[in-house]
Design a protein around this motif. Structure first.
Motif, short mmCIF file in Angstrom:
data_model
loop_
_atom_site.label_atom_id
_atom_site.label_comp_id
_atom_site.label_asym_id
_atom_site.label_seq_id
_atom_site.Cartn_x
_atom_site.Cartn_y
_atom_site.Cartn_z
N ILE A 25 0.87 -1.18 0.00
CA ILE A 25 0.00 0.00 0.00
C ILE A 25 0.90 1.22 0.00
CG2 ILE A 25 -1.77 1.29 1.24
CD1 ILE A 25 -2.68 -1.38 2.45
N LEU A 26 0.77 2.03 -1.04
CA LEU A 26 1.63 3.20 -1.21
C LEU A 26 0.82 4.48 -1.01
CD1 LEU A 26 3.38 2.03 -4.49
CD2 LEU A 26 4.21 1.74 -2.15
N PRO A 27 1.26 5.36 -0.10
CA PRO A 27 0.56 6.63 0.06
C PRO A 27 0.81 7.54 -1.14
CG PRO A 27 2.50 6.57 1.45
CD PRO A 27 2.40 5.22 0.80
N VAL A 28 -0.18 8.35 -1.48
CA VAL A 28 -0.06 9.32 -2.57
C VAL A 28 0.38 10.65 -1.96
CG1 VAL A 28 -1.31 10.57 -4.37
CG2 VAL A 28 -1.81 8.16 -3.94
N ASP A 29 1.48 11.23 -2.48
CA ASP A 29 1.96 12.51 -1.97
C ASP A 29 0.89 13.58 -2.13
OD1 ASP A 29 4.39 11.44 -1.28
OD2 ASP A 29 5.37 12.02 -3.15
N GLY A 30 0.56 14.25 -1.03
CA GLY A 30 -0.43 15.32 -1.07
C GLY A 30 -1.84 14.81 -1.34
#
Length: 70
Positions: A25-30
């Motif tokens: 699971i990768l967070p999206v910048d901003g």
């Protein structure tokens, strides 16, 4: 994401869990709460083509499984 985690937590506990596993699971910048779910590349349901009537029935029975808790 919560629903995906729930099905992932079942793992091999349920024979009816046909969900695609989550690899990362990768967070999206901003993006706030937005994330990218990394999952294996899946093929189309008919690739390779069905060869027997039994394969079609097995596919349909898995696609139409309904669990009713009483």
């Amino acid at each position: 994401v919560d629903l995906a985690h729930y099905f992932q937590s079942l793992g091999g506990k349920s024979l009816r869990n046909h969900c695609c596993p989550i690899l990362d699971i990768l967070p999206v910048d901003g993006g706030g709460k937005e994330v990218i779910l990394v999952m294996p590349l899946l093929k189309a349901f008919d690739e390779p083509p069905f060869k027997t009537f039994g394969e079609v029935i097995a596919f349909l029975s898995q696609m139409l499984e309904v669990r009713v808790d009483t």
